[in-house]
Motif scaffolding. Structure first.
Motif, mmCIF file in Angstrom:
data_model
loop_
_atom_site.group_PDB
_atom_site.id
_atom_site.type_symbol
_atom_site.label_atom_id
_atom_site.label_comp_id
_atom_site.label_asym_id
_atom_site.label_seq_id
_atom_site.Cartn_x
_atom_site.Cartn_y
_atom_site.Cartn_z
ATOM 1 N N CYS A 262 -18.474 18.043 7.491
ATOM 2 C CA CYS A 262 -17.412 18.275 8.558
ATOM 3 C C CYS A 262 -17.159 16.828 8.914
ATOM 4 N N THR A 263 -15.944 16.896 9.639
ATOM 5 C CA THR A 263 -15.207 15.579 10.057
ATOM 6 C C THR A 263 -14.645 15.611 11.579
ATOM 7 N N TYR A 264 -14.898 14.577 12.080
ATOM 8 C CA TYR A 264 -14.659 14.463 13.452
ATOM 9 C C TYR A 264 -13.285 13.773 13.840
ATOM 10 N N GLY A 265 -12.467 14.580 14.918
ATOM 11 C CA GLY A 265 -11.412 13.896 15.022
ATOM 12 C C GLY A 265 -9.976 14.176 14.362
ATOM 13 N N ASP A 266 -10.069 15.025 13.605
ATOM 14 C CA ASP A 266 -8.685 15.203 12.630
ATOM 15 C C ASP A 266 -7.689 16.164 13.545
ATOM 16 N N ARG A 267 -6.661 15.969 13.410
ATOM 17 C CA ARG A 267 -5.600 16.876 14.050
ATOM 18 C C ARG A 267 -5.492 18.162 12.995
ATOM 19 N N LEU A 268 -5.535 19.384 13.718
ATOM 20 C CA LEU A 268 -4.932 20.229 12.834
ATOM 21 C C LEU A 268 -3.599 20.991 12.877
ATOM 22 N N ASP A 269 -2.884 20.209 13.662
ATOM 23 C CA ASP A 269 -1.467 20.734 13.478
ATOM 24 C C ASP A 269 -0.437 19.609 12.727
ATOM 25 N N THR A 270 -1.125 19.014 11.618
ATOM 26 C CA THR A 270 -0.333 18.389 10.773
ATOM 27 C C THR A 270 -0.095 19.195 9.413
ATOM 28 N N PRO A 271 1.146 18.725 8.697
ATOM 29 C CA PRO A 271 1.029 19.536 7.455
ATOM 30 C C PRO A 271 -0.166 19.284 6.391
ATOM 31 N N GLY A 272 -0.382 20.440 5.608
ATOM 32 C CA GLY A 272 -1.301 20.075 4.674
ATOM 33 C C GLY A 272 -2.853 20.396 5.155
ATOM 34 N N ALA A 273 -3.755 20.180 4.185
ATOM 35 C CA ALA A 273 -5.171 20.558 4.721
ATOM 36 C C ALA A 273 -5.632 19.268 5.438
ATOM 37 N N PRO A 274 -6.172 19.551 6.771
ATOM 38 C CA PRO A 274 -6.722 18.616 7.306
ATOM 39 C C PRO A 274 -8.114 17.728 6.516
ATOM 40 N N ALA A 275 -8.339 16.584 6.762
ATOM 41 C CA ALA A 275 -9.406 16.121 6.109
ATOM 42 C C ALA A 275 -10.618 16.689 6.634
ATOM 43 N N GLY A 276 -11.573 16.833 5.348
ATOM 44 C CA GLY A 276 -12.747 17.977 5.533
ATOM 45 C C GLY A 276 -12.208 19.144 4.986
ATOM 46 N N LEU A 277 -11.167 19.676 4.874
ATOM 47 C CA LEU A 277 -11.102 21.013 4.448
ATOM 48 C C LEU A 277 -10.427 20.913 2.859
ATOM 49 N N GLU A 278 -10.351 19.825 2.140
ATOM 50 C CA GLU A 278 -9.731 19.740 0.911
ATOM 51 C C GLU A 278 -10.410 20.830 0.015
ATOM 52 N N GLY A 279 -9.683 21.555 -0.797
ATOM 53 C CA GLY A 279 -9.935 22.610 -1.693
ATOM 54 C C GLY A 279 -10.098 24.046 -1.069
ATOM 55 N N ALA A 280 -10.048 24.095 0.100
ATOM 56 C CA ALA A 280 -9.947 25.063 0.815
ATOM 57 C C ALA A 280 -8.574 25.990 0.729
ATOM 58 N N THR A 281 -8.555 27.292 0.343
ATOM 59 C CA THR A 281 -7.235 27.883 0.324
ATOM 60 C C THR A 281 -7.309 28.842 1.592
ATOM 61 N N GLU A 282 -8.456 29.082 1.973
ATOM 62 C CA GLU A 282 -8.608 29.913 3.298
ATOM 63 C C GLU A 282 -9.425 29.361 4.405
ATOM 64 N N TYR A 283 -9.330 29.393 5.549
ATOM 65 C CA TYR A 283 -10.266 29.132 6.573
ATOM 66 C C TYR A 283 -10.768 30.096 7.717
ATOM 67 N N VAL A 284 -11.436 29.919 8.320
ATOM 68 C CA VAL A 284 -11.737 30.748 9.725
ATOM 69 C C VAL A 284 -12.041 29.823 10.847
ATOM 70 N N ASP A 285 -11.274 30.082 11.680
ATOM 71 C CA ASP A 285 -11.300 29.335 12.994
ATOM 72 C C ASP A 285 -12.466 29.970 13.996
ATOM 73 N N VAL A 286 -13.446 29.275 14.626
ATOM 74 C CA VAL A 286 -14.305 29.706 15.304
ATOM 75 C C VAL A 286 -14.034 28.930 16.805
#
Length: 102
Positions: free
Chosen positions: A5-29
């Protein structure tokens, strides 16, 4: 083993945020601070990330009273597992005053 898990990445930028490489799906909690005496988001996110499984691919979005943890569904990590684990994690005394958003 260190958490991916990474700290401080913005989620509103294009592409997979750092820490989510390889994920085709995700869940937000989303967790929210219910007790004003509980530590704010910046402190709580460090505790939260220290309690999630080390193999998770995730990235947080941190507010003062709200944390969104985006967890990549990679390998054996599925939605049910994410919610089960985070339910247990949020019961930890280190996260007292925080709970999952309704």
């Amino acid at each position: 083993m260190r958490s991916r898990c990474t700290y401080g990445d913005r989620l509103d930028t294009p592409g997979a945020p750092a820490g989510l490489e390889g994920a085709t799906e995700y869940v937000d909690v989303v967790t929210v601070r219910r007790d004003s005496a509980a530590p704010a988001g910046a402190t709580t996110v460090l505790r939260l990330l220290g309690l999630v499984p080390a193999h998770w691919s995730c990235t947080p979005e941190i507010g003062h009273d709200r944390i969104r943890l985006r967890v990549g569904l990679v390998g054996s990590t599925d939605r049910g597992a994410v919610y089960r684990v985070l339910s247990r994690v949020l019961a930890d005394p280190a996260l007292r005053g925080w709970s999952e958003e309704d």
